[in-house]
Each structure stands twice: as structure tokens, then as C-alpha cells.
Design a protein around this motif. Structure first.
Motif: not given
Length: 208
Positions: A145-170
């Protein structure tokens, strides 16, 4: 922020400033990352059949090099695009959290015979329904995977974290979840309009 969103921790590295001063050769070396995606083995085999069916059904429209890893990458990219262009974060997060909890587990109902006391010297057998959880045999896929695409995914998960109900999603989990959701729809709906629309989207990406 100490939370990891992939095995490479790109977001955390950028926040700490560790990836801001890279040489040209370091940039080339890290332009693509290799992720290991874990999925149930049967679903892996089902995906291989789906890919082969596409090649038979659509002929030259599907490159001979097309494989299950490329399919999974496309599904991940589609998910990012849908969420970042108007999808509700809370809905997306709850979907990911629920799917992560059952990832790699085979759940089925069973009855268990239980001996219960009725009185001091009298006992009775009763049946109680329980849910058994068994670990499935897993397949491990390596995806570039391109590093930038991986980075986009990490940023999105950071944005979603308040709604993840303490579930660790990578990010690796997102790859697996989107693939398994797609394969379940293929198995359930067959050649329905929904599945055909998804296939048309895959074909468009393959030919553009």
C-alpha cells in the motif's frame, strides 16, 4: 496521542516530527508499505473463486494479473472515499467496531445440558442455549500500500475514535472488514443488482 492505527504508526510519527526530515532515498524506500491482512481461510478461498469468476465472465476487461489482494485494496480505497466524501462518521465507526468484535470468530448457537437441584435430594436436567465462539483457521495476505493511502486510513481512524466504543481498530482491520463484508454480500445476494453494481465499480477501476 499514543494510540497506534497501523503497525507503521505513520500518524504518530508525523505528530512527533520523526518523519518530517527524510532524505530522498529514505522517501523512495518508504513510499510503499507491506501490510499483513488476516482473514478466515474459507473466505479467502471464496474470494479466489470470485476473482476467477470475474475473469471468466468479463474476459479482457479483467487483467490476468488481478488477484484477491488487489480486490481487497480496492474495497479499502472505496471505503475511505465514501466516508471522506459525506459518510457519517458515527455510522462508519459503529460498523467497524461491531465487525472487529467478530473478526476471525465462528459463532454458533448450541444447547448445553445442565443439572439443576429441585430440592435437597432431587435434581432435574434442563437445557440452556449458549453461544459458542470458536477460532477459525486463518489466511494471511501481504498487501503493498502507498504510504499516503495508509496515512489517510490512520487519520480517518483517529477521527472515528470517539465513536469506536473503545474497540481497537487498525488499518489492517479495515482491510479485512471491508473484504469480508463484500464477500458476505456476494454469498448472500448472488448476482443481484447490488453485487453487479459493485463489480461494475471494480471493472471501472481496473480499466481506468
Amino acid at each position: 496521542m499514543k494510540r497506534s492505527y497501523s503497525e507503521y504508526d505513520i500518524l504518530l510519527g508525523r505528530l512527533n516530527g520523526s518523519s518530517m526530515t527524510r532524505t530522498f532515498f529514505q522517501f523512495i524506500k518508504t513510499y510503499k508499505k507491506k501490510l499483513t491482512i488476516k482473514i478466515p481461510y474459507y473466505e479467502y478461498l471464496r474470494g479466489q473463486v470470485f476473482v476467477e469468476d470475474m475473469k471468466i465472465a468479463y474476459g479482457d476487461k479483467v487483467p490476468t494479473s488481478f488477484n484477491i489482494a488487489e480486490l481487497i485494496y480496492m474495497l479499502y480505497d472505496d471505503f475511505l472515499f465514501q466516508v471522506q466524501t459525506g459518510g457519517e462518521h458515527e455510522i462508519a465507526a459503529k460498523f467497524l467496531a461491531n465487525e472487529k468484535r467478530s473478526l476471525g470468530q465462528n459463532r454458533k448457537k448450541a444447547e448445553k445440558k445442565i443439572l439443576r437441584p429441585i430440592s435437597t435430594n432431587v435434581f432435574s436436567f434442563e437445557y440452556e442455549e449458549i453461544e459458542e465462539v470458536k477460532e477459525e483457521q486463518m489466511a494471511y495476505l501481504e498487501i503493498l500500500i502507498k504510504e499516503q493511502e495508509l496515512y489517510r486510513g490512520e487519520v480517518l481512524l483517529h477521527d472515528l475514535e470517539p465513536y469506536l466504543e473503545n474497540e481497537l481498530v487498525m488499518v489492517e482491520d479495515v482491510f479485512a472488514i471491508m473484504y469480508l463484508d463484500f464477500i458476505q454480500r456476494v454469498k448472500k445476494l448472488g448476482n443481484s443488482h447490488e453485487v453487479k453494481s459493485s463489480i461494475q465499480g471494480i471493472l471501472y477501476k481496473l480499466n481506468n
